[in-house]
Motif scaffolding. Structure first.
Motif, mmCIF file in Angstrom:
data_model
loop_
_atom_site.group_PDB
_atom_site.id
_atom_site.type_symbol
_atom_site.label_atom_id
_atom_site.label_comp_id
_atom_site.label_asym_id
_atom_site.label_seq_id
_atom_site.Cartn_x
_atom_site.Cartn_y
_atom_site.Cartn_z
ATOM 1 N N GLY A 94 -16.187 9.194 -71.614
ATOM 2 C CA GLY A 94 -16.746 8.244 -70.664
ATOM 3 C C GLY A 94 -15.833 7.882 -69.513
ATOM 4 O O GLY A 94 -16.301 7.406 -68.481
ATOM 5 N N VAL A 95 -14.518 8.129 -69.659
ATOM 6 C CA VAL A 95 -13.602 7.776 -68.572
ATOM 7 C C VAL A 95 -13.895 8.609 -67.330
ATOM 8 O O VAL A 95 -13.881 8.094 -66.198
ATOM 9 N N ASN A 96 -14.146 9.892 -67.485
ATOM 10 C CA ASN A 96 -14.460 10.725 -66.323
ATOM 11 C C ASN A 96 -15.739 10.256 -65.639
ATOM 12 O O ASN A 96 -15.854 10.331 -64.409
ATOM 13 N N ASP A 97 -16.690 9.757 -66.416
ATOM 14 C CA ASP A 97 -17.914 9.213 -65.830
ATOM 15 C C ASP A 97 -17.625 7.958 -65.015
ATOM 16 O O ASP A 97 -18.224 7.744 -63.950
ATOM 17 N N HIS A 138 -25.445 9.052 -74.296
ATOM 18 C CA HIS A 138 -24.859 10.287 -74.835
ATOM 19 C C HIS A 138 -23.916 9.979 -75.992
ATOM 20 O O HIS A 138 -23.909 10.687 -77.011
ATOM 21 N N LEU A 139 -23.126 8.916 -75.855
ATOM 22 C CA LEU A 139 -22.235 8.541 -76.941
ATOM 23 C C LEU A 139 -23.046 8.152 -78.181
ATOM 24 O O LEU A 139 -22.722 8.571 -79.309
ATOM 25 N N ASN A 163 -17.810 -0.647 -72.166
ATOM 26 C CA ASN A 163 -17.297 -1.153 -73.438
ATOM 27 C C ASN A 163 -18.358 -1.942 -74.199
ATOM 28 O O ASN A 163 -18.484 -1.816 -75.430
ATOM 29 N N ASP A 164 -19.109 -2.778 -73.495
ATOM 30 C CA ASP A 164 -20.167 -3.554 -74.149
ATOM 31 C C ASP A 164 -21.195 -2.633 -74.802
ATOM 32 O O ASP A 164 -21.649 -2.889 -75.934
ATOM 33 N N ARG A 165 -21.539 -1.561 -74.126
ATOM 34 C CA ARG A 165 -22.543 -0.641 -74.665
ATOM 35 C C ARG A 165 -21.974 0.193 -75.815
ATOM 36 O O ARG A 165 -22.702 0.538 -76.757
ATOM 37 N N ILE A 166 -20.703 0.539 -75.733
ATOM 38 C CA ILE A 166 -20.073 1.258 -76.841
ATOM 39 C C ILE A 166 -20.107 0.407 -78.109
ATOM 40 O O ILE A 166 -20.459 0.884 -79.198
#
Length: 272
Positions: free
Chosen positions: A85-88, A102-103, A143-146
């Motif tokens: 997700g960092v690249n996104d 996707h995660l 982060n909230d969604r993770i």
């Protein structure tokens, strides 16, 4: 070094450059990285452990999902880590819901297959480099969604975002995008602690000793930012404009489950 008496025999790591190990070693001598370090810790008391690392630098969450999930499931892991997700976050068209989707799809598939799954939250990038301040709200949203997706699927979350030490410059390599060897060691310890592996503790959250010497002057800080932008930000932007990625033409460094050696103490790679 933590040790494990958990029955993890097949560990598979999915992700991008951080999981591949950039910043901890190099492409000539070999990359180590936090996932390798986690595998080494597991191998201390589980010598039969087999470990695969499917991560490839530059991959977006959609790429990790499309390219790595099926091979990971085929390896039948009992432990898997998913960090992407960092690249996104760095792309103009970032969509937190899409990335988290996707995660979550990977969380769902791996847990349904019987794997224990772990992931991490991301630090405030603005505390690593001031030029990243515009993406701060994106990091919070992702982060909230993770956390929410992990909760729905029983995924373990290493909350690296909560602790000030994770933005200490000494935990980051010169490009400020990838962890340093010390940073990778702390990430491995954070994941081990979140998994409640025996021998793990919260020492990874402790601050480092103050750096020696006087604090940098504003002029020195500004000069450092200019040098960083020229050395790393400029080339990164140039690749984006050309539609290129640091991972073009690359494949996973460790696509099969292979034995892991416990570290001998010299700090070098012990996986392979």
């Amino acid at each position: 070094m933590f040790v494990s008496d958990a029955p993890y025999l097949r560990y598979v790591a999915l992700g991008d450059s951080q999981t591949e190990g950039l910043g901890d070693g190099d492409d000539r001598a070999g990359l180590r990285g936090w996932a390798d370090r986690l595998a080494e810790g597991l191998a201390v008391t589980t010598p039969d452990l087999r470990y695969a690392n499917l991560a490839v630098r530059g991959r977006l969450a959609a790429h990790v999902h499309a390219e790595q999930l099926a091979p990971a499931l085929a390896l039948r892991p009992d432990l898997a880590t998913v960090v992407a997700g960092v690249n996104d976050l760095l792309r103009p068209g970032f969509d937190a819901d899409e990335v988290a989707g996707h995660l979550e799809a990977m969380f769902a598939a791996l847990t349904a297959a019987g794997a224990r799954v772990a992931t991490v939250t991301f630090p405030d990038a603005a505390r690593i480099t001031p030029l990243a301040r515009p993406i701060g709200s994106r990091v919070t949203a992702l982060n909230d969604r993770i956390r929410a997706a992990a909760d729905r699927h029983g995924v373990t979350v290493a909350e690296t975002s909560h602790h000030a030490v994770v933005t200490d410059p000494r935990l980051w390599s010169a490009d400020r995008l990838h962890a340093s060897p010390l940073g990778h060691a702390r990430i491995a310890a954070a994941v081990a602690h979140a998994l409640q592996l025996p021998g793990s503790d919260d020492s990874w959250t402790h601050p480092l000793p103050p750096p020696p010497g006087p604090a940098p002057t504003p002029w020195r800080t500004a000069a450092t930012e200019v040098r960083w932008a020229a050395a790393f930000l400029g080339p990164w932007l140039a690749r984006r404009l050309r539609g290129r990625s640091s991972g073009d033409g690359r494949t996973a460094k460790r696509p099969q489950l292979l034995p892991v050696q416990a570290p001998s103490g010299d700090g070098g790679p012990r996986v392979g």
